[in-house]
Design a protein around this motif. Structure first.
Motif, PDB file in Angstrom:
ATOM      1  N   ARG A  87      -4.116  11.217  14.530  1.00 53.63           N
ATOM      2  CA  ARG A  87      -4.872  12.464  14.357  1.00 53.63           C
ATOM      3  C   ARG A  87      -4.143  13.398  13.474  1.00 53.63           C
ATOM      4  NH1 ARG A  87      -6.518  10.825  19.397  1.00 53.63           N
ATOM      5  NH2 ARG A  87      -8.632  10.235  19.428  1.00 53.63           N
ATOM      6  N   LYS A  88      -2.993  13.677  14.090  1.00 50.19           N
ATOM      7  CA  LYS A  88      -2.122  15.008  13.190  1.00 50.19           C
ATOM      8  C   LYS A  88      -1.523  14.396  11.937  1.00 50.19           C
ATOM      9  CE  LYS A  88      -0.937  17.715  17.290  1.00 50.19           C
ATOM     10  NZ  LYS A  88       0.132  18.373  18.081  1.00 50.19           N
ATOM     11  N   ILE A  89      -1.256  12.939  12.122  1.00 46.58           N
ATOM     12  CA  ILE A  89      -0.757  12.569  10.684  1.00 46.58           C
ATOM     13  C   ILE A  89      -1.852  12.492   9.910  1.00 46.58           C
ATOM     14  CG2 ILE A  89       0.162  10.413   9.522  1.00 46.58           C
ATOM     15  CD1 ILE A  89       2.140  11.756  11.075  1.00 46.58           C
ATOM     16  N   THR A  90      -3.042  12.196  10.070  1.00 40.63           N
ATOM     17  CA  THR A  90      -4.201  12.229   9.105  1.00 40.63           C
ATOM     18  C   THR A  90      -4.391  13.593   8.623  1.00 40.63           C
ATOM     19  OG1 THR A  90      -5.296  10.414  10.344  1.00 40.63           O
ATOM     20  CG2 THR A  90      -6.627  11.865   8.886  1.00 40.63           C
ATOM     21  N   ALA A  91      -4.237  14.509   9.527  1.00 38.12           N
ATOM     22  CA  ALA A  91      -4.476  16.041   9.142  1.00 38.12           C
ATOM     23  C   ALA A  91      -3.428  16.462   7.870  1.00 38.12           C
ATOM     24  CB  ALA A  91      -4.340  16.988  10.358  1.00 38.12           C
ATOM     25  N   LEU A  92      -2.363  15.963   8.261  1.00 42.03           N
ATOM     26  CA  LEU A  92      -1.117  16.323   7.108  1.00 42.03           C
ATOM     27  C   LEU A  92      -1.581  15.654   5.854  1.00 42.03           C
ATOM     28  CD1 LEU A  92       2.113  16.019   9.426  1.00 42.03           C
ATOM     29  CD2 LEU A  92       1.026  18.098   8.606  1.00 42.03           C
ATOM     30  N   LEU A  93      -2.126  14.327   5.857  1.00 39.74           N
ATOM     31  CA  LEU A  93      -2.512  13.383   4.918  1.00 39.74           C
ATOM     32  C   LEU A  93      -3.536  14.270   4.170  1.00 39.74           C
ATOM     33  CD1 LEU A  93      -1.894   9.730   6.114  1.00 39.74           C
ATOM     34  CD2 LEU A  93      -0.413  10.972   4.143  1.00 39.74           C
ATOM     35  N   ARG A  94      -4.264  14.790   4.705  1.00 44.12           N
ATOM     36  CA  ARG A  94      -5.476  15.152   4.210  1.00 44.12           C
ATOM     37  C   ARG A  94      -5.331  16.653   3.385  1.00 44.12           C
ATOM     38  NH1 ARG A  94      -9.929  14.227   9.156  1.00 44.12           N
ATOM     39  NH2 ARG A  94     -10.703  11.987   8.679  1.00 44.12           N
ATOM     40  N   ILE A  95      -4.226  17.176   3.382  1.00 40.35           N
ATOM     41  CA  ILE A  95      -3.757  18.360   2.721  1.00 40.35           C
ATOM     42  C   ILE A  95      -3.653  17.802   1.175  1.00 40.35           C
ATOM     43  CG2 ILE A  95      -1.717  19.874   2.295  1.00 40.35           C
ATOM     44  CD1 ILE A  95      -1.251  19.747   5.296  1.00 40.35           C
ATOM     45  N   CYS A 142      -0.090  -1.242  12.716  1.00 40.70           N
ATOM     46  CA  CYS A 142       0.574  -2.399  12.044  1.00 40.70           C
ATOM     47  C   CYS A 142       2.046  -2.405  11.895  1.00 40.70           C
ATOM     48  CB  CYS A 142      -0.378  -2.646  10.712  1.00 40.70           C
ATOM     49  SG  CYS A 142      -2.208  -3.383  11.105  1.00 40.70           S
ATOM     50  N   GLU A 143       2.356  -1.028  11.574  1.00 38.55           N
ATOM     51  CA  GLU A 143       3.689  -0.837  11.073  1.00 38.55           C
ATOM     52  C   GLU A 143       4.391  -0.338  12.235  1.00 38.55           C
ATOM     53  OE1 GLU A 143       4.861  -1.695   8.063  1.00 38.55           O
ATOM     54  OE2 GLU A 143       2.869  -2.284   7.394  1.00 38.55           O
ATOM     55  N   ASP A 144       3.970  -0.430  13.567  1.00 43.15           N
ATOM     56  CA  ASP A 144       4.767   0.287  14.673  1.00 43.15           C
ATOM     57  C   ASP A 144       5.339   1.486  14.462  1.00 43.15           C
ATOM     58  OD1 ASP A 144       5.683  -0.038  17.198  1.00 43.15           O
ATOM     59  OD2 ASP A 144       7.733  -0.667  16.805  1.00 43.15           O
ATOM     60  N   LEU A 145       4.380   2.567  14.030  1.00 42.64           N
ATOM     61  CA  LEU A 145       4.733   3.827  13.659  1.00 42.64           C
ATOM     62  C   LEU A 145       4.030   4.740  14.954  1.00 42.64           C
ATOM     63  CD1 LEU A 145       4.512   3.862   9.984  1.00 42.64           C
ATOM     64  CD2 LEU A 145       6.417   3.968  10.951  1.00 42.64           C
ATOM     65  N   GLN A 146       3.680   4.496  15.881  1.00 37.80           N
ATOM     66  CA  GLN A 146       2.660   5.149  16.673  1.00 37.80           C
ATOM     67  C   GLN A 146       3.646   6.259  17.367  1.00 37.80           C
ATOM     68  OE1 GLN A 146       2.612   1.858  16.849  1.00 37.80           O
ATOM     69  NE2 GLN A 146       0.761   0.985  17.938  1.00 37.80           N
ATOM     70  N   ASP A 165       0.791  -1.149  -0.077  1.00 40.58           N
ATOM     71  CA  ASP A 165      -0.215   0.155   0.099  1.00 40.58           C
ATOM     72  C   ASP A 165       0.955   1.296   0.069  1.00 40.58           C
ATOM     73  OD1 ASP A 165      -1.655   2.033   0.399  1.00 40.58           O
ATOM     74  OD2 ASP A 165      -2.642   1.069   2.339  1.00 40.58           O
ATOM     75  N   PRO A 166       0.775   2.116  -1.146  1.00 40.86           N
ATOM     76  CA  PRO A 166       1.455   3.328  -0.949  1.00 40.86           C
ATOM     77  C   PRO A 166       1.230   4.139   0.073  1.00 40.86           C
ATOM     78  CG  PRO A 166      -0.071   3.396  -2.940  1.00 40.86           C
ATOM     79  CD  PRO A 166      -0.035   2.009  -2.080  1.00 40.86           C
ATOM     80  N   MET A 167       0.167   4.024   0.701  1.00 39.94           N
ATOM     81  CA  MET A 167      -0.159   4.967   1.792  1.00 39.94           C
ATOM     82  C   MET A 167       0.774   4.606   3.038  1.00 39.94           C
ATOM     83  SD  MET A 167      -1.759   7.499   2.753  1.00 39.94           S
ATOM     84  CE  MET A 167      -2.870   7.682   1.312  1.00 39.94           C
ATOM     85  N   VAL A 168       1.072   3.327   3.228  1.00 41.73           N
ATOM     86  CA  VAL A 168       2.017   2.951   4.324  1.00 41.73           C
ATOM     87  C   VAL A 168       3.235   3.858   4.422  1.00 41.73           C
ATOM     88  CG1 VAL A 168       3.067   1.164   5.133  1.00 41.73           C
ATOM     89  CG2 VAL A 168       1.017   0.655   4.589  1.00 41.73           C
ATOM     90  N   GLU A 169       3.793   4.218   3.055  1.00 35.01           N
ATOM     91  CA  GLU A 169       5.019   4.601   3.018  1.00 35.01           C
ATOM     92  C   GLU A 169       4.974   6.181   3.233  1.00 35.01           C
ATOM     93  OE1 GLU A 169       8.539   5.484  -0.907  1.00 35.01           O
ATOM     94  OE2 GLU A 169       6.921   4.139  -0.935  1.00 35.01           O
ATOM     95  N   VAL A 219       2.773   7.496   5.341  1.00 33.44           N
ATOM     96  CA  VAL A 219       2.486   7.609   6.689  1.00 33.44           C
ATOM     97  C   VAL A 219       3.805   7.208   7.376  1.00 33.44           C
ATOM     98  CG1 VAL A 219       1.519   6.354   8.611  1.00 33.44           C
ATOM     99  CG2 VAL A 219       0.210   6.672   6.800  1.00 33.44           C
ATOM    100  N   ALA A 220       4.758   6.395   6.825  1.00 34.69           N
ATOM    101  CA  ALA A 220       6.187   6.225   7.549  1.00 34.69           C
ATOM    102  C   ALA A 220       6.853   7.496   7.321  1.00 34.69           C
ATOM    103  CB  ALA A 220       6.419   4.918   7.100  1.00 34.69           C
TER     104      ALA A 220
END
Length: 280
Positions: free
Chosen positions: A66-74, A89-93, A46-50, A52-53
């Motif tokens: 929540r903040k990562i989502t806000a940045l992606l929604r740009i 799942c990717e241990d990115l918390q 999934d390209p979204m995983v990259e 987010v990482a």
């Protein structure tokens, strides 16, 4: 039976039937379906995983979903649950762990509690809060004095010194612009209740407000900032014992990042300075 065809078909009807029902119709076990799905996803990452990482790494794992989502929604719409699932799942918390600061200091000549926990302002430099925090991370104890604008959460003045004395808070105070109708809130620490500090405050035409004794929540925004600073730098990067120069540079770099880059949900996911510029 082609695994990819099965997965595509099941995904297309997921809103209408459950995975168990779809598998029953096909005559396959749920475990088989999930095994096939895992195998196919590993072939087609999934390209979204990259994305987010990259964002998590860029912000040194200081942000939650929540903040990562806000940045992606740009860039486009995305469901926050998907981002949360990817980060889990990717241990990115977020890896920040807040550290609590004990309330210290005895009041001598406290001012009236005028702020009354109304932590908002309608314009810049209308309501400010200030405090001092310890920086026990270098080869000697340092102290950080900060002033935060409640309008946008921006750090508008700060000083670092190796002594927690009146000169530290006066150096910070001198960085404020000449304004009228400015309220500055602090706790009842000895530097703030000193005659010298109060004389300078009055000379600048600033209205002074102080927290009630033993009530750190009265000054929560600046307490929170100092806790966040330590959590997102020294504790996150495990800088428990380093040089004084690195401690000072770490604080300066973080305050620049905090003011210019770090987004805040209460500012519509803008950084403090961007929020102020857009509102002007």
């Amino acid at each position: 039976m082609e695994a990819e065809v099965v997965i595509a078909w099941v995904e297309s009807i997921r809103k209408e039937v459950t995975i168990s029902e779809a598998c029953a119709w096909l005559g396959i076990a749920r475990a088989t379906y999930y095994r096939w799905k895992t195998t196919c996803e590993s072939k087609h990452p999934d390209p979204m995983v990259e994305k987010v990482a990259q964002l998590c790494t860029q912000h040194k794992f200081r942000y939650g979903y929540r903040k990562i989502t806000a940045l992606l929604r740009i860039e486009g719409p995305i469901n926050h649950k998907r981002v949360q699932r990817i980060m889990q799942c990717e241990d990115l918390q977020c890896r920040v762990r807040m550290k609590k600061r004990k309330n210290t200091g005895q009041p001598a000549k406290p001012a009236e509690h005028l702020l009354k926990r109304k932590f908002y302002a309608e314009a810049p430099f209308q309501k400010l809060v200030t405090d001092i925090t310890y920086l026990p991370f270098g080869n000697k104890m340092l102290y950080l004095s900060s002033i935060l604008d409640l309008y946008n959460g921006e750090i508008v003045a700060y000083s670092i010194a190796d002594k927690q004395d009146t000169s530290l808070v006066l150096d910070t105070l001198d960085q404020l612009p000449e304004r009228t109708n400015m309220l500055l809130h602090s706790d009842q620490g000895s530097v703030y209740t000193s005659q010298v500090y109060q004389t300078v405050i009055k000379g600048k035409g600033i209205t002074m407000s102080m927290s009630r004794k033993g009530t750190p929540a009265d000054n929560a925004p600046i307490e929170s900032f100092h806790s966040t600073l330590k959590s997102e730098t020294f504790y996150l990067e495990d800088l428990r014992c380093t040089t004084t120069a690195i401690v000072e540079q770490t604080v300066r770099d973080y305050i620049t990042y905090y003011n210019l880059i770090r987004i805040q949900a209460k500012l519509n996911n803008q950084s403090p300075i961007n929020f102020r510029r857009l509102a002007a």
